[in-house]
Design a protein around this motif. Structure first.
Motif, mmCIF file in Angstrom:
data_model
loop_
_atom_site.group_PDB
_atom_site.id
_atom_site.type_symbol
_atom_site.label_atom_id
_atom_site.label_comp_id
_atom_site.label_asym_id
_atom_site.label_seq_id
_atom_site.Cartn_x
_atom_site.Cartn_y
_atom_site.Cartn_z
ATOM 1 N N SER A 157 0.826 -1.204 0.000
ATOM 2 C CA SER A 157 0.000 0.000 0.000
ATOM 3 C C SER A 157 0.860 1.253 0.000
ATOM 4 O O SER A 157 0.569 2.222 -0.714
ATOM 5 N N PHE A 158 1.930 1.235 0.790
ATOM 6 C CA PHE A 158 2.867 2.359 0.848
ATOM 7 C C PHE A 158 3.469 2.615 -0.530
ATOM 8 O O PHE A 158 3.488 3.747 -1.010
ATOM 9 N N VAL A 159 3.938 1.553 -1.174
ATOM 10 C CA VAL A 159 4.557 1.697 -2.495
ATOM 11 C C VAL A 159 3.530 2.146 -3.522
ATOM 12 O O VAL A 159 3.766 3.112 -4.267
ATOM 13 N N PHE A 160 2.400 1.491 -3.573
ATOM 14 C CA PHE A 160 1.382 1.822 -4.578
ATOM 15 C C PHE A 160 0.942 3.276 -4.449
ATOM 16 O O PHE A 160 0.723 3.956 -5.450
ATOM 17 N N GLY A 161 0.845 3.758 -3.236
ATOM 18 C CA GLY A 161 0.462 5.146 -3.009
ATOM 19 C C GLY A 161 1.486 6.157 -3.464
ATOM 20 O O GLY A 161 1.186 7.345 -3.583
ATOM 21 N N ARG A 162 2.698 5.697 -3.734
ATOM 22 C CA ARG A 162 3.771 6.597 -4.163
ATOM 23 C C ARG A 162 4.131 6.452 -5.642
ATOM 24 O O ARG A 162 4.980 7.169 -6.145
ATOM 25 N N VAL A 163 3.505 5.523 -6.318
ATOM 26 C CA VAL A 163 3.736 5.367 -7.758
ATOM 27 C C VAL A 163 3.072 6.562 -8.436
ATOM 28 O O VAL A 163 1.851 6.684 -8.454
ATOM 29 N N ASP A 164 3.908 7.460 -8.946
ATOM 30 C CA ASP A 164 3.386 8.716 -9.481
ATOM 31 C C ASP A 164 3.930 9.081 -10.855
ATOM 32 O O ASP A 164 3.669 10.160 -11.359
ATOM 33 N N GLY A 165 4.709 8.188 -11.436
ATOM 34 C CA GLY A 165 5.288 8.501 -12.737
ATOM 35 C C GLY A 165 6.554 9.322 -12.646
ATOM 36 O O GLY A 165 7.202 9.570 -13.657
ATOM 37 N N GLU A 166 6.898 9.752 -11.447
ATOM 38 C CA GLU A 166 8.108 10.554 -11.243
ATOM 39 C C GLU A 166 9.194 9.765 -10.508
ATOM 40 O O GLU A 166 10.366 9.903 -10.814
ATOM 41 N N ARG A 167 8.796 8.975 -9.539
ATOM 42 C CA ARG A 167 9.762 8.230 -8.737
ATOM 43 C C ARG A 167 10.211 6.974 -9.486
ATOM 44 O O ARG A 167 9.403 6.273 -10.072
ATOM 45 N N SER A 168 11.482 6.664 -9.376
ATOM 46 C CA SER A 168 12.011 5.428 -9.955
ATOM 47 C C SER A 168 11.790 4.281 -8.971
ATOM 48 O O SER A 168 11.475 4.501 -7.793
ATOM 49 N N VAL A 169 11.975 3.066 -9.456
ATOM 50 C CA VAL A 169 11.894 1.897 -8.583
ATOM 51 C C VAL A 169 12.934 2.024 -7.474
ATOM 52 O O VAL A 169 12.652 1.746 -6.308
ATOM 53 N N VAL A 217 10.563 -4.329 -3.987
ATOM 54 C CA VAL A 217 9.833 -3.300 -4.731
ATOM 55 C C VAL A 217 9.873 -3.612 -6.227
ATOM 56 O O VAL A 217 8.859 -3.486 -6.919
ATOM 57 N N GLY A 218 11.020 -4.044 -6.724
ATOM 58 C CA GLY A 218 11.115 -4.414 -8.141
ATOM 59 C C GLY A 218 10.154 -5.534 -8.499
ATOM 60 O O GLY A 218 9.468 -5.483 -9.524
ATOM 61 N N ALA A 219 10.076 -6.542 -7.635
ATOM 62 C CA ALA A 219 9.151 -7.664 -7.877
ATOM 63 C C ALA A 219 7.698 -7.192 -7.813
ATOM 64 O O ALA A 219 6.867 -7.593 -8.638
ATOM 65 N N PHE A 220 7.395 -6.336 -6.865
ATOM 66 C CA PHE A 220 6.030 -5.826 -6.709
ATOM 67 C C PHE A 220 5.626 -4.986 -7.916
ATOM 68 O O PHE A 220 4.543 -5.181 -8.482
ATOM 69 N N GLU A 263 19.103 -3.460 -0.279
ATOM 70 C CA GLU A 263 19.081 -4.556 -1.247
ATOM 71 C C GLU A 263 17.752 -5.309 -1.198
ATOM 72 O O GLU A 263 17.167 -5.618 -2.226
ATOM 73 N N ARG A 264 17.282 -5.586 -0.002
ATOM 74 C CA ARG A 264 16.004 -6.296 0.159
ATOM 75 C C ARG A 264 14.861 -5.449 -0.377
ATOM 76 O O ARG A 264 13.979 -5.930 -1.073
ATOM 77 N N ALA A 265 14.880 -4.161 -0.027
ATOM 78 C CA ALA A 265 13.827 -3.257 -0.490
ATOM 79 C C ALA A 265 13.816 -3.180 -2.013
ATOM 80 O O ALA A 265 12.749 -3.236 -2.631
ATOM 81 N N LEU A 266 14.977 -3.081 -2.634
ATOM 82 C CA LEU A 266 15.049 -2.986 -4.092
ATOM 83 C C LEU A 266 14.507 -4.255 -4.747
ATOM 84 O O LEU A 266 13.734 -4.183 -5.710
ATOM 85 N N ALA A 267 14.883 -5.404 -4.215
ATOM 86 C CA ALA A 267 14.388 -6.671 -4.769
ATOM 87 C C ALA A 267 12.872 -6.784 -4.615
ATOM 88 O O ALA A 267 12.162 -7.137 -5.564
ATOM 89 N N ALA A 307 14.143 4.770 -6.175
ATOM 90 C CA ALA A 307 13.705 5.785 -5.217
ATOM 91 C C ALA A 307 12.631 5.228 -4.295
ATOM 92 O O ALA A 307 12.652 5.460 -3.080
ATOM 93 N N LEU A 308 11.693 4.493 -4.874
ATOM 94 C CA LEU A 308 10.651 3.859 -4.056
ATOM 95 C C LEU A 308 11.270 2.881 -3.066
ATOM 96 O O LEU A 308 10.875 2.830 -1.901
ATOM 97 N N ALA A 309 12.253 2.120 -3.522
ATOM 98 C CA ALA A 309 12.920 1.154 -2.645
ATOM 99 C C ALA A 309 13.631 1.871 -1.501
ATOM 100 O O ALA A 309 13.616 1.404 -0.360
#
Length: 76
Positions: A24-36, A58-61, A52-56, A38-40
């Motif tokens: 929910s946190f990630v989906f709420g921040r998907v705005d077309g401006e932030r990169s994967v 978030v990338g999978a999500f 590293e865990r966050a990047l993996a 940055a979200l991670a």
């Protein structure tokens, strides 16, 4: 969004998809401006996990959201 958790309606698959607090946190921040990446970084800081865990995760999500047609990924 209810109590920090989101529910998405996948019209193509005709399913309701529940998101945990991190999703929910990630989906709420998907705005077309932030990169994967940055979200991670935001996930790592907010939830106290390694970069590293966050990047993996978030990338999978994001990959799953793309696969389901819920978001589109663009490259600059």
């Amino acid at each position: 969004m209810v109590e920090g958790e989101a529910v998405l309606l996948d019209l193509h698959g005709r399913r309701i998809v529940g998101l945990n607090p991190v999703g929910s946190f990630v989906f709420g921040r998907v705005d077309g401006e932030r990169s994967v990446a940055a979200l991670a970084g935001e996930v790592a800081a907010r939830f106290g996990v390694s970069a590293e865990r966050a990047l993996a995760d978030v990338g999978a999500f994001i990959g799953e959201l793309v696969r389901r047609g819920l978001v589109e990924v663009t490259t600059p």
